[in-house]
Design a protein around this motif. Structure first.
Motif, PDB file in Angstrom:
ATOM      1  N   SER A 163       0.815  -1.220   0.000  1.00  0.00           N
ATOM      2  CA  SER A 163       0.000   0.000   0.000  1.00  0.00           C
ATOM      3  C   SER A 163       0.846   1.266   0.000  1.00  0.00           C
ATOM      4  CB  SER A 163      -0.942   0.011   1.207  1.00  0.00           C
ATOM      5  OG  SER A 163      -0.230  -0.167   2.416  1.00  0.00           O
ATOM      6  N   ILE A 164       2.159   1.125   0.155  1.00  0.00           N
ATOM      7  CA  ILE A 164       3.074   2.271   0.109  1.00  0.00           C
ATOM      8  C   ILE A 164       3.754   2.293  -1.255  1.00  0.00           C
ATOM      9  CG2 ILE A 164       5.168   3.299   1.084  1.00  0.00           C
ATOM     10  CD1 ILE A 164       4.375   2.134   3.771  1.00  0.00           C
ATOM     11  N   PRO A 165       3.449   3.272  -2.101  1.00  0.00           N
ATOM     12  CA  PRO A 165       4.082   3.309  -3.433  1.00  0.00           C
ATOM     13  C   PRO A 165       5.565   3.630  -3.334  1.00  0.00           C
ATOM     14  CG  PRO A 165       2.762   5.279  -3.081  1.00  0.00           C
ATOM     15  CD  PRO A 165       2.487   4.374  -1.914  1.00  0.00           C
ATOM     16  N   LEU A 166       6.359   2.973  -4.161  1.00  0.00           N
ATOM     17  CA  LEU A 166       7.794   3.278  -4.208  1.00  0.00           C
ATOM     18  C   LEU A 166       8.042   4.562  -4.987  1.00  0.00           C
ATOM     19  CD1 LEU A 166       9.178  -0.325  -4.882  1.00  0.00           C
ATOM     20  CD2 LEU A 166       8.776   0.822  -2.698  1.00  0.00           C
ATOM     21  N   ARG A 167       7.114   4.907  -5.867  1.00  0.00           N
ATOM     22  CA  ARG A 167       7.165   6.166  -6.625  1.00  0.00           C
ATOM     23  C   ARG A 167       5.781   6.815  -6.578  1.00  0.00           C
ATOM     24  NH1 ARG A 167       9.864   8.556 -10.996  1.00  0.00           N
ATOM     25  NH2 ARG A 167      11.265   6.766 -11.279  1.00  0.00           N
ATOM     26  N   LEU A 168       5.743   8.108  -6.276  1.00  0.00           N
ATOM     27  CA  LEU A 168       4.476   8.823  -6.280  1.00  0.00           C
ATOM     28  C   LEU A 168       3.941   8.929  -7.706  1.00  0.00           C
ATOM     29  CD1 LEU A 168       5.226  11.740  -3.779  1.00  0.00           C
ATOM     30  CD2 LEU A 168       4.130   9.538  -3.312  1.00  0.00           C
ATOM     31  N   GLN A 169       2.643   8.823  -7.849  1.00  0.00           N
ATOM     32  CA  GLN A 169       2.026   8.898  -9.165  1.00  0.00           C
ATOM     33  C   GLN A 169       1.826  10.354  -9.584  1.00  0.00           C
ATOM     34  OE1 GLN A 169      -1.579   6.645  -9.306  1.00  0.00           O
ATOM     35  NE2 GLN A 169      -0.653   4.771  -8.552  1.00  0.00           N
ATOM     36  N   ASN A 170       2.047  10.610 -10.847  1.00  0.00           N
ATOM     37  CA  ASN A 170       1.815  11.957 -11.371  1.00  0.00           C
ATOM     38  C   ASN A 170       0.322  12.286 -11.312  1.00  0.00           C
ATOM     39  OD1 ASN A 170       4.501  12.671 -12.108  1.00  0.00           O
ATOM     40  ND2 ASN A 170       4.360  11.253 -13.842  1.00  0.00           N
ATOM     41  N   SER A 171       0.042  13.561 -11.018  1.00  0.00           N
ATOM     42  CA  SER A 171      -1.339  14.014 -10.927  1.00  0.00           C
ATOM     43  C   SER A 171      -1.553  15.204 -11.851  1.00  0.00           C
ATOM     44  CB  SER A 171      -1.662  14.416  -9.479  1.00  0.00           C
ATOM     45  OG  SER A 171      -2.884  15.109  -9.403  1.00  0.00           O
ATOM     46  N   GLU A 172      -2.710  15.241 -12.482  1.00  0.00           N
ATOM     47  CA  GLU A 172      -3.001  16.359 -13.392  1.00  0.00           C
ATOM     48  C   GLU A 172      -3.140  17.676 -12.631  1.00  0.00           C
ATOM     49  OE1 GLU A 172      -6.443  15.466 -15.639  1.00  0.00           O
ATOM     50  OE2 GLU A 172      -5.573  13.740 -16.676  1.00  0.00           O
ATOM     51  N   GLY A 210      -3.864  11.506  -1.910  1.00  0.00           N
ATOM     52  CA  GLY A 210      -4.653  10.542  -2.664  1.00  0.00           C
ATOM     53  C   GLY A 210      -4.355  10.595  -4.153  1.00  0.00           C
ATOM     54  N   SER A 211      -4.143  11.807  -4.675  1.00  0.00           N
ATOM     55  CA  SER A 211      -3.851  11.942  -6.105  1.00  0.00           C
ATOM     56  C   SER A 211      -2.469  11.417  -6.449  1.00  0.00           C
ATOM     57  CB  SER A 211      -3.962  13.420  -6.526  1.00  0.00           C
ATOM     58  OG  SER A 211      -2.903  14.193  -5.973  1.00  0.00           O
ATOM     59  N   TRP A 212      -1.572  11.350  -5.442  1.00  0.00           N
ATOM     60  CA  TRP A 212      -0.224  10.805  -5.677  1.00  0.00           C
ATOM     61  C   TRP A 212      -0.142   9.301  -5.430  1.00  0.00           C
ATOM     62  CZ3 TRP A 212       1.853  15.156  -2.048  1.00  0.00           C
ATOM     63  CH2 TRP A 212       1.860  16.371  -2.740  1.00  0.00           C
ATOM     64  N   GLY A 213      -1.275   8.691  -5.055  1.00  0.00           N
ATOM     65  CA  GLY A 213      -1.285   7.241  -4.845  1.00  0.00           C
ATOM     66  C   GLY A 213      -1.055   6.815  -3.417  1.00  0.00           C
ATOM     67  N   ILE A 214      -1.093   7.744  -2.459  1.00  0.00           N
ATOM     68  CA  ILE A 214      -0.910   7.421  -1.053  1.00  0.00           C
ATOM     69  C   ILE A 214      -2.283   7.169  -0.424  1.00  0.00           C
ATOM     70  CG2 ILE A 214      -0.164   8.318   1.192  1.00  0.00           C
ATOM     71  CD1 ILE A 214       2.187   7.717  -0.534  1.00  0.00           C
ATOM     72  N   PRO A 215      -2.475   6.050   0.260  1.00  0.00           N
ATOM     73  CA  PRO A 215      -3.782   5.775   0.864  1.00  0.00           C
ATOM     74  C   PRO A 215      -4.067   6.674   2.068  1.00  0.00           C
ATOM     75  CG  PRO A 215      -2.224   4.043   1.433  1.00  0.00           C
ATOM     76  CD  PRO A 215      -1.530   4.931   0.436  1.00  0.00           C
TER      77      PRO A 215
END
Length: 506
Positions: A161-170, A256-261
């Motif tokens: 549940s912990i991303p190794l890389r943050l997701q890009n957000s618009e 949340g937009s970066w993929g962090i719960p």
């Protein structure tokens, strides 16, 4: 130009990260575990053929290599403080009034503040600080003493549940540096699975999910950590460079937009009445959650007001935790047995009618010592109120005297050791009240067994497979009569194989 296999690797990584997000952030998975494993296996196989294309943030790189020798200490960029507690509405209202007074706002009955408050479940887990640099997970540290904690990055990387890389957000760019604070916890079903496996192996289980989480994070082998399915939910921030938000809720939305719960049960509140209604309403269904919650945290939402309120040496002034009372239940006391500890201390253990409390059925409780039995006037046959506050063995908090049967009998203290029949000595406090009883026989077999259990346990010698049940079995068979006998067991192979459930593998 990318090869066909490199392009497929990129696509698989993207798909797996998206499925992680849907599972842990949105609680809405769109594929089965089997399909997920198939994607991960395909990625592993392709990376094995294209080792030059493996990156540290790939989903295949969660489990580290060699076991660690220990954990290094790391200074926190900003202190990780604890949260002050309150246990009733009146104290909660006083906290709101202190916030209003400190901010120079008029104190009103509703306890409103500009921008309001944020209320979220207080997860009973282990606090963690995740540091991302340029979007990559760079460091994970425990709270420790608040100023510095342990570097547990290798173990935290295994938590899906912990991303190794943050997701890009618009809508929200990824900061240069962002420290995300939250709780790592073990779901109840995973806690039960682990303890069942320990029991089957004759080992003592964890006392509660929080202890299991803390113990797992401090393991030196990340492969074992990965097997225990820990989870993470974010609730706060540390150092942040390259990103600004006006409120706590806005920051959580960015996470949340970066993929962090984050916790979907987090809600905004405007005043004491709304806060109290939320606390009462949440109490009615918190037992249905898959993780432990022992309260609700209330935070001032605007970050500029948090800054103005500041902190004490121990707590932020801008938040407080309302703690729910420990769950209680009534049951009948049937008998009391006396157990001998590793120091020779005798502890009374109550056997009661089975009762369901705090998610489990219990039949035993500690009575602490004979002095406590006298103070509470506990007798065999009494209707007692037991309380379970996060531990496996609850405690008796009081007796319902009005329900006492006529034939109830006082509990008699032991006059000799229940195991070796040796001499007993009682200790008393300054007022002459008894505090404890001890077996003074240094060769008491029960004391030796308890010392062996402690010696072989996790955090001590950590002898795999030598739990409480196994030690009792070996001791009963005459194979363990000293610490040195542990290291001679390999010479007693035939005797071991003759014992029940002691096969060649074990």
């Amino acid at each position: 130009m990318k090869t066909e296999q490199e392009a497929r690797i990129d696509e698989l990584r993207k798909q797996i990260r998206e499925h992680d997000r849907r599972y842990y952030n949105d609680a809405a998975p769109t594929i089965s575990d089997r399909e997920y494993d198939r994607l991960l296996d395909e990625l592993k196989q392709l990376e094995a053929k294209n080792t030059h294309y493996i990156t540290p943030d790939s989903p295949t790189q969660r489990v580290g290599g060699e076991p660690l020798d220990g954990f290094r200490k790391v200074e926190h960029a900003y202190p990780m403080l604890s949260i002050d507690n309150t246990y009733n509405r009146e104290d909660l209202k006083k906290w709101i009034e202190r916030c209003q007074e400190a901010l120079g706002d008029p104190i009103d009955q509703d306890g409103t503040l500009p921008g309001g408050y944020l209320a979220e479940p207080k997860i009973d887990g282990v606090a963690i600080n995740l540091r991302y640099e340029q979007g990559l997970l760079a460091l994970a540290t425990t709270r420790g003493d608040g100023s510095q904690g342990d570097d547990v990055t290798q173990n935290v990387r295994t938590i899906r549940s912990i991303p190794l890389r943050l997701q890009n957000s618009e809508n929200t760019s990824i900061p240069e540096v962002v420290e995300i604070r939250g709780e790592i916890f073990m779901p109840n079903f995973e806690f039960e699975r682990i303890n069942e496996s320990f029991s089957a192996a004759g080992q003592e289980g964890f006392a509660n999910p929080r202890n299991a989480t803390a113990g797992t994070l401090k393991l030196l082998d990340s492969e074992t950590v990965a097997q225990r399915k820990l989870q993470f939910i974010a609730h706060g921030r540390g150092e942040v460079l390259g990103y600004e938000s006006a409120t706590q809720s806005e920051f959580l939305s960015a996470l949340g937009s970066w993929g962090i719960p984050t916790n979907p049960l987090t809600k905004p509140c405007q005043g004491i009445h709304e806060i109290w209604e939320l606390i009462q309403e949440f109490d009615t269904h918190r037992s249905n959650l898959t993780y432990g919650v022992d309260g609700v945290v209330i935070k001032v939402d605007p970050l500029d007001l948090q800054e103005r309120l500041g902190t004490t040496s121990r707590f932020p002034r801008w938040c407080i935790a309302y703690k729910y009372p420990a769950e209680q239940a009534a049951t009948r006391l049937l008998q009391v047995d006396w157990q001998v500890g590793k120091t020779g201390k005798l502890t009374p253990r109550a056997t009661m009618d089975p009762v369901f409390i705090a998610g489990t059925t219990v039949q035993h409780a500690t009575l602490h010592n004979y002095g406590e039995i006298l103070r509470k006037d506990i007798r065999i046959g009494d209707l007692v109120i037991i309380e379970k506050a996060g531990e496996i063995i609850p405690q008796v908090v009081r007796v319902e005297i009005a329900e006492r049967p006529h034939k109830s009998s006082p509990i008699q203290p032991p006059t000799e050791c229940p195991d070796c029949q040796g001499e007993i000595e009682a200790e008393h406090d300054d007022s002459g009240k008894e505090t404890s009883r001890f077996c003074v026989n240094p060769e008491c077999p029960a004391q030796l067994r308890e010392r062996l259990i402690h010696f072989a346990a996790r955090g001590q010698m950590n002898i795999d497979g030598m739990g409480e049940k196994v030690i009792h079995q070996l001791s009963g068979a005459g194979l363990l009569n000293s610490f040195g006998d542990i290291f001679k067991l390999s010479q007693r192979r035939e005797a071991l194989l003759n014992l029940e459930r002691m096969g060649e593998k074990k």
